[in-house]
Structure formats: structure tokens, C-alpha cells
Design a protein around this motif. Structure first.
Motif, PDB file in Angstrom:
ATOM      1  N   CYS A  74      17.062   8.534  -4.363  1.00  0.00           N
ATOM      2  CA  CYS A  74      16.195   9.497  -3.685  1.00  0.00           C
ATOM      3  C   CYS A  74      16.645  10.938  -3.906  1.00  0.00           C
ATOM      4  O   CYS A  74      15.808  11.837  -4.062  1.00  0.00           O
ATOM      5  CB  CYS A  74      16.122   9.161  -2.204  1.00  0.00           C
ATOM      6  SG  CYS A  74      15.349   7.539  -1.924  1.00  0.00           S
ATOM      7  N   GLU A 127      11.817   3.917   3.882  1.00  0.00           N
ATOM      8  CA  GLU A 127      11.248   5.235   4.211  1.00  0.00           C
ATOM      9  C   GLU A 127      11.764   6.308   3.250  1.00  0.00           C
ATOM     10  O   GLU A 127      11.008   7.180   2.831  1.00  0.00           O
ATOM     11  CB  GLU A 127      11.587   5.614   5.659  1.00  0.00           C
ATOM     12  CG  GLU A 127      10.908   4.743   6.696  1.00  0.00           C
ATOM     13  CD  GLU A 127      11.629   3.416   6.960  1.00  0.00           C
ATOM     14  OE1 GLU A 127      12.771   3.214   6.457  1.00  0.00           O
ATOM     15  OE2 GLU A 127      11.048   2.565   7.653  1.00  0.00           O
ATOM     16  N   GLN A 130       9.885   6.005   0.073  1.00  0.00           N
ATOM     17  CA  GLN A 130       8.526   6.516   0.257  1.00  0.00           C
ATOM     18  C   GLN A 130       8.497   8.040   0.201  1.00  0.00           C
ATOM     19  O   GLN A 130       7.600   8.631  -0.403  1.00  0.00           O
ATOM     20  CB  GLN A 130       7.944   6.030   1.593  1.00  0.00           C
ATOM     21  CG  GLN A 130       7.617   4.566   1.630  1.00  0.00           C
ATOM     22  CD  GLN A 130       6.410   4.211   0.787  1.00  0.00           C
ATOM     23  OE1 GLN A 130       5.441   4.943   0.703  1.00  0.00           O
ATOM     24  NE2 GLN A 130       6.490   3.074   0.120  1.00  0.00           N
ATOM     25  N   VAL A 131       9.475   8.685   0.823  1.00  0.00           N
ATOM     26  CA  VAL A 131       9.551  10.149   0.806  1.00  0.00           C
ATOM     27  C   VAL A 131       9.769  10.644  -0.632  1.00  0.00           C
ATOM     28  O   VAL A 131       9.131  11.604  -1.075  1.00  0.00           O
ATOM     29  CB  VAL A 131      10.660  10.659   1.757  1.00  0.00           C
ATOM     30  CG1 VAL A 131      10.954  12.136   1.538  1.00  0.00           C
ATOM     31  CG2 VAL A 131      10.261  10.402   3.204  1.00  0.00           C
ATOM     32  N   SER A 134       6.592  10.190  -2.529  1.00  0.00           N
ATOM     33  CA  SER A 134       5.599  11.174  -2.065  1.00  0.00           C
ATOM     34  C   SER A 134       5.829  12.527  -2.724  1.00  0.00           C
ATOM     35  O   SER A 134       4.877  13.190  -3.141  1.00  0.00           O
ATOM     36  CB  SER A 134       5.659  11.325  -0.546  1.00  0.00           C
ATOM     37  OG  SER A 134       5.239  10.138   0.076  1.00  0.00           O
ATOM     38  N   ALA A 135       7.084  12.935  -2.815  1.00  0.00           N
ATOM     39  CA  ALA A 135       7.393  14.222  -3.449  1.00  0.00           C
ATOM     40  C   ALA A 135       7.009  14.210  -4.920  1.00  0.00           C
ATOM     41  O   ALA A 135       6.399  15.168  -5.430  1.00  0.00           O
ATOM     42  CB  ALA A 135       8.876  14.546  -3.286  1.00  0.00           C
ATOM     43  N   MET A 137       4.842  12.170  -6.463  1.00  0.00           N
ATOM     44  CA  MET A 137       3.397  12.039  -6.628  1.00  0.00           C
ATOM     45  C   MET A 137       2.679  13.316  -6.207  1.00  0.00           C
ATOM     46  O   MET A 137       1.691  13.710  -6.835  1.00  0.00           O
ATOM     47  CB  MET A 137       2.886  10.825  -5.863  1.00  0.00           C
ATOM     48  CG  MET A 137       3.364   9.517  -6.485  1.00  0.00           C
ATOM     49  SD  MET A 137       2.805   8.069  -5.579  1.00  0.00           S
ATOM     50  CE  MET A 137       1.046   8.133  -5.926  1.00  0.00           C
ATOM     51  N   GLY A 138       3.171  13.986  -5.173  1.00  0.00           N
ATOM     52  CA  GLY A 138       2.585  15.258  -4.767  1.00  0.00           C
ATOM     53  C   GLY A 138       2.673  16.292  -5.883  1.00  0.00           C
ATOM     54  O   GLY A 138       1.710  17.021  -6.144  1.00  0.00           O
ATOM     55  N   THR A 148      -5.765  10.883  -7.483  1.00  0.00           N
ATOM     56  CA  THR A 148      -5.488  11.184  -6.077  1.00  0.00           C
ATOM     57  C   THR A 148      -5.764  10.000  -5.148  1.00  0.00           C
ATOM     58  O   THR A 148      -5.488  10.095  -3.958  1.00  0.00           O
ATOM     59  CB  THR A 148      -6.325  12.391  -5.611  1.00  0.00           C
ATOM     60  OG1 THR A 148      -7.710  12.070  -5.783  1.00  0.00           O
ATOM     61  CG2 THR A 148      -5.969  13.636  -6.388  1.00  0.00           C
ATOM     62  N   THR A 151      -1.657   5.798  -3.435  1.00  0.00           N
ATOM     63  CA  THR A 151      -0.682   6.253  -2.442  1.00  0.00           C
ATOM     64  C   THR A 151       0.742   5.887  -2.877  1.00  0.00           C
ATOM     65  O   THR A 151       0.924   4.978  -3.709  1.00  0.00           O
ATOM     66  CB  THR A 151      -0.951   5.604  -1.072  1.00  0.00           C
ATOM     67  OG1 THR A 151      -0.661   4.195  -1.173  1.00  0.00           O
ATOM     68  CG2 THR A 151      -2.393   5.830  -0.621  1.00  0.00           C
ATOM     69  N   PRO A 152       1.730   6.546  -2.301  1.00  0.00           N
ATOM     70  CA  PRO A 152       3.110   6.150  -2.580  1.00  0.00           C
ATOM     71  C   PRO A 152       3.382   4.684  -2.216  1.00  0.00           C
ATOM     72  O   PRO A 152       4.157   4.012  -2.884  1.00  0.00           O
ATOM     73  CB  PRO A 152       3.933   7.099  -1.704  1.00  0.00           C
ATOM     74  CG  PRO A 152       3.086   8.316  -1.588  1.00  0.00           C
ATOM     75  CD  PRO A 152       1.670   7.785  -1.515  1.00  0.00           C
ATOM     76  N   THR A 153       2.715   4.192  -1.193  1.00  0.00           N
ATOM     77  CA  THR A 153       2.871   2.782  -0.823  1.00  0.00           C
ATOM     78  C   THR A 153       2.379   1.875  -1.941  1.00  0.00           C
ATOM     79  O   THR A 153       2.987   0.841  -2.229  1.00  0.00           O
ATOM     80  CB  THR A 153       2.118   2.495   0.495  1.00  0.00           C
ATOM     81  OG1 THR A 153       2.603   3.387   1.497  1.00  0.00           O
ATOM     82  CG2 THR A 153       2.314   1.061   0.947  1.00  0.00           C
TER      83      THR A 153
END
Length: 190
Positions: A74, A127, A130-131, A134-135, A137-138, A148, A151-153
Motif C-alpha cells: 500500500c 481496507e 481498497q484505499v 482507490s488512489a 484508480m482515481g 468510470t 470500482t476498487p472492490t
């Protein structure tokens, strides 16, 4: 100091702990989880007492190695995003995820045994991942390189599926092909 709070480690103690964790990953990967802890201490360049002061049991060492691997995975995100375009950073991170999954695969029975005692060796690893996703993918969405509607999931589930079917070192090429197929499916289309 508040009750339950730990004093921060001195710099040399922190270095020794890091050396032990790095050596444990190498030794466990080469010899399995039944490897002698003295072998890990020797590989780390520390005495057995230093190893046992940091990790009083094999289970404590295995749990710490697992958590360390998750943290490294991470923590790599900002560096990857600083060094490469977002999509390439995501691609590189998925390879790191495979490394993590391969290490976890070798520890899975020990982690299950630790969990069976009522401890939670996984902590908040899901978690944290996932964070990190998310970073990444964002950044990719901002760059316009991925769809778009994912999702990260979704990506975490795909990565876990690839890891479940191809986590062994001898399956690395297949795992990387599956990662490439997955990442290709994320790309935006004109």
C-alpha cells in the motif's frame, strides 16, 4: 505515556526489526514456515535474542511479516504515481500485488491457524488495499485512461481471483497474462 501506548523504537531497533522482517520473507519463501527462527536471525544479521525480543513466537513473526507485506504494498502507491503515468502505476502495482499474494499464499495455513486462536492477523489489510486501489484508480480516472463504471472492490475481487488461481511462483507468467487481460478491460475506448 498513556496505558497501552508503546514507546517508539530507537533507530537501531527499528532497523533490526526491518532486517528481521525482510529476512523472514526470504527465508519463509525459500524454506517454508517451518524454517528455523535462528536461520532468520542469522540471515538478518542479528542475534536470536534480538529476534525473540521483537517477535516472541513464530506466530507473532508470521503475523508481522504479513502486515509488513501489506503495508509495503500500500505504501508503494505514492511512489508509483510519482514515477509513472497513472495507468502504468496501476499496472506496476498489480505486479506488486502478485508478489504480495505469492508471499501470502505461502503463509496462508499459518495465518489461518493464528485466526483460529481468536487473533486477527489480517487487521485492516482489506481496507488498506481498497484505499491503495482507490488512489490508483482515481488517478487513472482523472487521466481518462480507465472506465468510470469499475470500482476498487471490482478490481480487488479480480486480483484476488487471479491470485487464488495463479499465486504459485511457477504460475507467474499466467498470472501476469491474466492481469494484462484485466487491465485491458479497464481501459477507456474511443
Amino acid at each position: 505515556m498513556t496505558e497501552g501506548a508503546q514507546r517508539p523504537l530507537r533507530a537501531d531497533a527499528r532497523r533490526n526489526r526491518e532486517k528481521i522482517l525482510a529476512a523472514a520473507v526470504r527465508v519463509f519463501a525459500a524454506e517454508g514456515l517451518d524454517a528455523h527462527l535462528e536461520r532468520i536471525a542469522k540471515e538478518a544479521g542479528v542475534g536470536s535474542a534480538t529476534l525473540y525480543r521483537n517477535f516472541p513466537t513464530r506466530e507473532a513473526l508470521v503475523e508481522a511479516v504479513y502486515r509488513h507485506e501489506v503495508a509495503q504494498l500500500c505504501d508503494a502507491v505514492p511512489t508509483l504515481l510519482a514515477k509513472a503515468p497513472a495507468f502504468e502505476a496501476l499496472r506496476a502495482w498489480t505486479r506488486l500485488f502478485l508478489d504480495y499474494a505469492t508471499a501470502k499464499y505461502g503463509m496462508i495455513e499459518a495465518l489461518r491457524a493464528i485466526a483460529a486462536t481468536g487473533n486477527n492477523p489480517y487487521g485492516n489489510s482489506r481496507e488498506m488495499i481498497q484505499v491503495a486501489l482507490s488512489a490508483l484508480m482515481g488517478a487513472c480516472v482523472t487521466a481518462g485512461t480507465i472506465r468510470t463504471d469499475i470500482t476498487p472492490t471490482d478490481i480487488a475481487a479480480a486480483l484476488e481471483g487471479i491470485a487464488l488461481t495463479s499465486a504459485r511462483p511457477e504460475q507467474r507468467q499466467q498470472a501476469e497474462r491474466l492481469l494484462d487481460l484485466t487491465l485491458d478491460g479497464l481501459k477507456t475506448r474511443p
